[in-house]
Design a protein around this motif. Structure first.
Motif, short mmCIF file in Angstrom:
data_model
loop_
_atom_site.label_atom_id
_atom_site.label_comp_id
_atom_site.label_asym_id
_atom_site.label_seq_id
_atom_site.Cartn_x
_atom_site.Cartn_y
_atom_site.Cartn_z
N THR A 119 42.65 46.80 38.62
CA THR A 119 41.24 46.52 38.31
C THR A 119 41.08 45.04 38.05
N GLU A 122 41.24 43.05 34.60
CA GLU A 122 41.96 43.84 33.60
C GLU A 122 43.46 43.94 33.91
N SER A 123 43.81 43.90 35.19
CA SER A 123 45.20 44.14 35.58
C SER A 123 45.98 42.86 35.89
N PRO A 208 34.39 45.06 38.14
CA PRO A 208 33.42 45.42 37.09
C PRO A 208 32.01 44.97 37.47
#
Length: 257
Positions: A119, A122-123, A208
């Motif tokens: 993601t 986030e990753s 996102p």
């Protein structure tokens, strides 16, 4: 054949040719809509045999410029608001405009390569997915809507400066998808609908929503407010039957947005 009868037949033939021409509807739609719009057109023409719909697919920017230059298009569906706005600014008659669909931005990799969930934001860093000399496939951020959204996301994630020189800039989102499908790039940014339509890629994750503008597809009748065929098809596109087809390809309705 007697001369009066020959004349009547000729006039009838001309009338039929005129009717056939009047029943031809040109639909210019963003490349990301290819599969869904093809099914929508097939469904519509099966129920309306008096109209022949000719679709043209390309980047929204390419289509807008072609329309402004006089290319035939009675209905236009853009992958962002910008190019519909641009047509209006150019003096093109845009009528019956409606926000039709929504989409999501996806990070994809070739299907035959191992890859886990990733993601963006986030990753880890997107640049970390690229080895030396490798590039990330995107629609050209200078004009392709998918690339414009991608640039917004990269900037929001603080990665634009690192990624800008490492982008494989494609003429439209389907061309970016093809680069990943062929393994010419290890990853790419496309719409989730493109990823779903392809057996050649796997989706690593979605960007996102907060990292880019809402991905909205406006539809409108172009210079054809007196065309019953154009108005009828544009209206049908926002009906339950058409929206159901689009949702089957991963789009979401924007009508309640």
């Amino acid at each position: 054949m007697p001369k009066p009868l020959r004349l009547a037949v000729a006039l009838a033939a001309l009338g039929l040719a005129g009717a056939a021409q009047a029943g031809t509807l040109h639909v210019a739609a963003a490349a990301s809509m290819t599969d869904a719009m093809n099914e929508a057109i097939e469904t519509y023409t099966a129920e309306h045999d008096d109209v022949d719909i000719v679709p043209v697919y390309a980047s929204s920017s390419t289509l807008a410029r072609q329309i402004a230059s006089g290319s035939p298009a009675e209905v236009y569906v853009s992958a962002n608001q910008k190019w519909m706005d641009w047509l209006e600014d150019e003096g093109v008659n845009v009528e019956q405009r409606v926000d039709l669909l929504q989409n999501r931005l996806a990070l994809v990799a070739p299907a035959n390569e191992a890859g886990g969930d990733f993601t963006p934001g986030e990753s880890g860093k997107l640049a970390g997915l690229l080895d030396d000399g490798e590039r990330l496939a995107v629609g050209d951020p200078d004009h392709v809507p998918a690339g414009i959204y991608a640039r917004q996301a990269f900037e929001a994630l603080g990665e634009w400066d690192a990624l800008a020189p490492r982008l494989a800039r494609a003429s439209d989102v389907r061309s970016a998808l093809a680069l990943v499908e062929r393994g010419e790039t290890p990853a790419g940014v496309v719409y989730q609908t493109d990823a779903r339509a392809s057996d050649g890629v796997t989706t690593l994750g979605l960007f996102p929503l907060a990292t880019h503008d809402a991905i909205v597809y406006p539809a409108a009748v172009i210079d054809a407010e007196d065309s019953d065929e154009a108005s009828a098809f544009r209206a049908w596109l926002e009906g339950d039957e058409a929206v159901g087809i689009f949702e089957g390809y991963g789009f979401a309705s924007a009508l309640d947005r």
